[in-house]
Motif scaffolding. Structure first.
Motif, short mmCIF file in Angstrom:
data_model
loop_
_atom_site.label_atom_id
_atom_site.label_comp_id
_atom_site.label_asym_id
_atom_site.label_seq_id
_atom_site.Cartn_x
_atom_site.Cartn_y
_atom_site.Cartn_z
N UNK A 148 -3.24 1.62 12.51
CA UNK A 148 -2.36 2.76 12.74
C UNK A 148 -1.45 2.98 11.54
N UNK A 149 -0.84 1.90 11.08
CA UNK A 149 0.12 1.98 9.97
C UNK A 149 -0.56 2.45 8.69
N UNK A 150 -1.72 1.87 8.40
CA UNK A 150 -2.46 2.24 7.18
C UNK A 150 -2.90 3.69 7.25
N UNK A 151 -3.34 4.14 8.42
CA UNK A 151 -3.70 5.55 8.59
C UNK A 151 -2.52 6.46 8.28
N UNK A 152 -1.33 6.11 8.80
CA UNK A 152 -0.13 6.91 8.52
C UNK A 152 0.20 6.96 7.04
N UNK A 179 0.84 -1.21 0.00
CA UNK A 179 0.00 0.00 0.00
C UNK A 179 0.87 1.25 0.00
N UNK A 180 1.96 1.22 0.77
CA UNK A 180 2.85 2.37 0.83
C UNK A 180 3.50 2.64 -0.53
N UNK A 181 3.90 1.59 -1.21
CA UNK A 181 4.48 1.76 -2.56
C UNK A 181 3.46 2.37 -3.52
N UNK A 182 2.24 1.89 -3.47
CA UNK A 182 1.20 2.42 -4.35
C UNK A 182 0.94 3.89 -4.04
N UNK A 183 0.85 4.21 -2.74
CA UNK A 183 0.48 5.56 -2.33
C UNK A 183 1.58 6.58 -2.55
N UNK A 184 2.85 6.14 -2.61
CA UNK A 184 3.95 7.10 -2.69
C UNK A 184 4.78 6.99 -3.97
N UNK A 185 4.59 5.90 -4.74
CA UNK A 185 5.36 5.74 -5.98
C UNK A 185 4.45 5.71 -7.19
N UNK A 186 3.46 4.80 -7.20
CA UNK A 186 2.52 4.76 -8.33
C UNK A 186 1.74 6.08 -8.41
N UNK A 187 1.39 6.62 -7.24
CA UNK A 187 0.77 7.95 -7.16
C UNK A 187 1.66 8.81 -6.27
N UNK A 188 2.73 9.39 -6.82
CA UNK A 188 3.76 10.03 -5.99
C UNK A 188 3.28 11.32 -5.34
N UNK A 189 4.04 11.73 -4.30
CA UNK A 189 3.67 12.91 -3.53
C UNK A 189 4.25 14.20 -4.11
N UNK A 190 5.21 14.09 -5.02
CA UNK A 190 5.83 15.25 -5.64
C UNK A 190 5.77 15.07 -7.15
N UNK A 191 5.46 16.13 -7.88
CA UNK A 191 5.16 15.99 -9.29
C UNK A 191 6.04 16.84 -10.19
N UNK A 192 7.21 17.20 -9.73
CA UNK A 192 8.09 18.03 -10.53
C UNK A 192 8.48 17.30 -11.79
N UNK A 193 8.38 17.96 -12.90
CA UNK A 193 8.78 17.38 -14.17
C UNK A 193 7.67 16.67 -14.90
N UNK A 194 6.50 16.53 -14.29
CA UNK A 194 5.42 15.82 -14.95
C UNK A 194 4.59 16.77 -15.80
N UNK A 195 4.64 18.06 -15.50
CA UNK A 195 4.00 19.04 -16.36
C UNK A 195 2.52 19.20 -16.11
N UNK A 196 1.74 19.21 -17.19
CA UNK A 196 0.31 19.53 -17.10
C UNK A 196 -0.47 18.51 -16.29
N UNK A 197 0.06 17.33 -16.15
CA UNK A 197 -0.67 16.28 -15.43
C UNK A 197 -0.52 16.40 -13.92
N UNK A 198 0.29 17.37 -13.45
CA UNK A 198 0.57 17.45 -12.02
C UNK A 198 -0.69 17.70 -11.19
N UNK A 199 -1.60 18.54 -11.68
CA UNK A 199 -2.82 18.83 -10.93
C UNK A 199 -3.69 17.59 -10.78
N UNK A 200 -3.81 16.83 -11.87
CA UNK A 200 -4.60 15.60 -11.83
C UNK A 200 -4.00 14.61 -10.84
#
Length: 617
Positions: free
Chosen positions: A329-333, A261-282
């Motif tokens: 607790x872990x999933x909430x974090x 879940x952590x990989x999905x939440x932070x890599x597949x849908x990353x927390x920082x979007x620099x360099x992605x361009x117009x898709x960053x808002x989505x």
């Protein structure tokens, strides 16, 4: 850099798999006359492989190590060691080694010892392989091997109830695997890629596809993590499985689900979007929405797990329900880490830290339960009592574990729970005020956990119980791994900064969380503020109050109505469907087809017979 160190860096996955396969091959040839050799070889392999991974620290601190084994499954197998999986792999190796020492006594003189250690090593290899996998296909391959090999550990005792529980574990593992495989297939169809790091931009297209992919991954990994509503296999399996298997499953294997879940939440849908361009808002909106859902899934798991633990009398099942709650607790974090984006570092760090801390004190609690069961033959807490007189050192170790899980200052659970509490405060201060209710639920669950373990410790070790303790049971060897876990519980509680500064803070910055936020709120975090200590004591007072009310009004003996059972709604619905669907197909389609075939054959044969009769006339 010296040559041996260079060789290790270049071939870590290959060396790990090669030595692991060698260990698996020699175990079947070590018969019962070589038990000691077999156990030592298993421990040496786990210790050696963990040290092998630890040697990569300096390089991983600078940049992830990438390994490719070409021409396997067409696209090859891709391994990657970064600070996130490095931390969890070292922790997993430590836990597998310590629990392995406990298993020497737990499994001793029981049938199928060779089989147990064969699958014990195979499960360890697949767990590390899952964490080290750098692409979705490799991840899924090792994840499924882990599911099937751990099934053999769960049903080690055999017996009708054990096999029934194992069947449920296997069914749910397969269902979780199908969710993950569906997510992988949809993802690959849209991205033509299986590597974790390359998926974000191509999944940024508008529409519901990205949410479908996220939902499938979260559901699949949630099954392994014991997340509500897929939690029901945990108490059923843990009640029947060997103690050492419960310790390693709750301590490590459920963390693989949280890691996914952590990989999905932070890599597949990353927390920082620099360099992605117009898709960053989505992507920003998508990650925040997914994070919000994960937060509430974690809160629901926390509440359901602690409530079910409070009304449970079997100590193994009670600890299982607390595994569900602590995973909440872990999933909430993890949800906070995704929801707040670059300011979600506290959720990210807190979830990883609690994976480690929960693994340590929960394994110790299961070992304590094991000692109690081996000594008395009883798992019902209400039939025990007064064991501190007969087992004073076990009672002392149990108290350390209880302080760990309930968050007593000076013990490891207090550290990670403090960080996680700060993360949910961040969620409503920096995000939606509705998460204030999530913080209230956090405090309620913490008080419920205190109450539950007052019950656990009080009914087992205190009071005037007169239960007989078996003569001749030697527990000295079991005390060694338990003492190690107890010592680590205290060491982390007193000196929490070492893991933070050397592992978790560098991991957070490598995932591009705000450096300013990390330095301000995590690097220099003061765990000994008067406010936090007073808050902890209030939580203990609230837990004691709930315990008094529970005893007075017999609340701990409540039974939930059957219609509230997630097992009945999900598991039995699926199994009934699997059993009835073939019959339905036979009744509705196959029988009419057979009847039609019979009619056609009858007409054809009648026509041929009539032809020959007419031809003879």
């Amino acid at each position: 850099m010296d040559i041996p160190h260079s060789i290790i860096l270049l071939w870590v996955p290959a060396l790990f798999i090669a030595f692991g396969l060698f260990e698996i091959l020699i175990i079947p040839f070590l018969d019962d006359n070589h038990r000691v050799v077999r156990r030592i070889s298993v421990s040496v392999f786990i210790l050696f492989s963990t040290l092998l991974i630890m040697l990569t620290y300096r390089e991983v601190l600078n940049a992830p190590l990438v390994y490719r084994i070409s021409h396997v499954f067409g696209k090859g197998i891709y391994f990657k060691i970064d600070l996130l999986n490095y931390t969890l792999m070292v922790f997993s190796g430590f836990m597998w080694f310590v629990v392995g020492i406990f298993s020497f006594k737990d499994i001793k003189k029981r049938e199928r010892e060779r089989t147990f250690y064969f699958f014990y090593v195979l499960t360890y290899i697949s767990t590390i392989g899952t964490m080290m996998a750098g692409d979705l296909l490799s991840f899924f391959l090792f994840f499924e091997i882990m599911t099937f090999s751990s099934y053999a550990l769960m049903v080690h005792y055999r017996g009708e109830k054990v096999l029934e529980a194992g069947k449920e574990y296997l069914y749910m593992g397969i269902i979780g695997g199908l969710f993950i495989l569906s997510g992988i297939l949809i993802t690959s169809a849209y991205t033509q890629n299986y590597e974790w790091a390359d998926l974000a931009e191509k999944l940024s297209t508008p529409g519901m596809t990205k949410y479908l992919v996220a939902g499938l991954f979260i559901a699949g990994f949630g099954v392994k993590a014991g997340m509500v509503p897929f939690h029901f296999w945990v108490p059923k399996v843990y009640k029947e499985a060997p103690i050492c298997v419960n310790a390693v499953s709750s301590g490590v294997m459920t963390k693989v689900g949280a890691y996914g879940i952590l990989r999905v939440a932070t890599v597949v849908f990353p927390v920082v979007f620099s360099g992605i361009g117009a898709s960053s808002k989505v992507l920003l909106e998508t990650t925040a929405n997914i994070g919000a859902v994960i937060i509430w899934l974690g809160i629901i798991s926390m509440l359901a797990g602690v409530f079910l633990a409070l009304i449970e009398g079997n100590m193994k099942k009670m600890l299982a329900y607390h595994s569900v709650s602590q995973m909440g607790y872990i999933i909430m974090g993890i949800g906070v880490a995704a929801y707040l984006g670059s300011d979600g570092a506290r959720g990210f760090v807190g979830s990883i830290y609690h994976m480690i801390n929960h693994g340590i004190f929960k394994a110790l609690l299961f070992m304590v339960a094991g000692i109690v069961f081996f000594s008395t033959g009883e798992t019902n807490m209400y039939k025990l009592g007064g064991l501190w007189r007969k087992k004073p050192f076990v009672a002392f170790l149990a108290l350390i574990a209880v302080f760990g899980i309930t968050g007593m200052p000076g013990f490891n659970g207090f550290i990670s729970k403090s960080i996680l509490h700060g993360s949910i405060v961040d969620a409503y201060q920096l995000g939606d005020p509705i998460f204030k209710y999530a913080e209230l639920a956090f405090k309620l669950v913490s008080a419920g956990t205190v109450c539950s373990f007052i019950k656990f410790y009080g009914f087992i070790f205190l009071g005037k119980g007169d239960i007989e303790v078996k003569e001749g049971f030697r527990q000295l060897r079991m005390m060694v791994p338990m003492s190690i876990l107890a010592a680590v519980t205290v060491i982390i509680g007193l000196w929490p900064s070492w893991i933070l500064d050397n592992l978790l803070v560098p991991t957070a910055t490598s995932f591009h969380y705000s450096t300013h936020f990390v330095e301000q709120h995590i690097s220099n975090m003061d765990f000994w503020k008067t406010k936090d200590i007073v808050s902890s004591l209030i939580t203990y007072a609230a837990g004691l109050g709930i315990f008094i009310l529970g005893i007075k009004y017999h609340l701990f003996h409540m039974h939930l109505p059957k219609w509230l059972s997630a097992e009945r709604v999900i598991y039995y619905s699926v199994t009934d469907l699997c059993e009835e669907l073939p019959n339905l197909c036979v009744e509705r389609y196959e029988k009419p087809m057979i009847f039609g075939d019979v009619i056609i054959y009858a007409i054809l044969l009648t026509s041929i017979l009539a032809y020959f009769i007419i031809a003879r006339l």
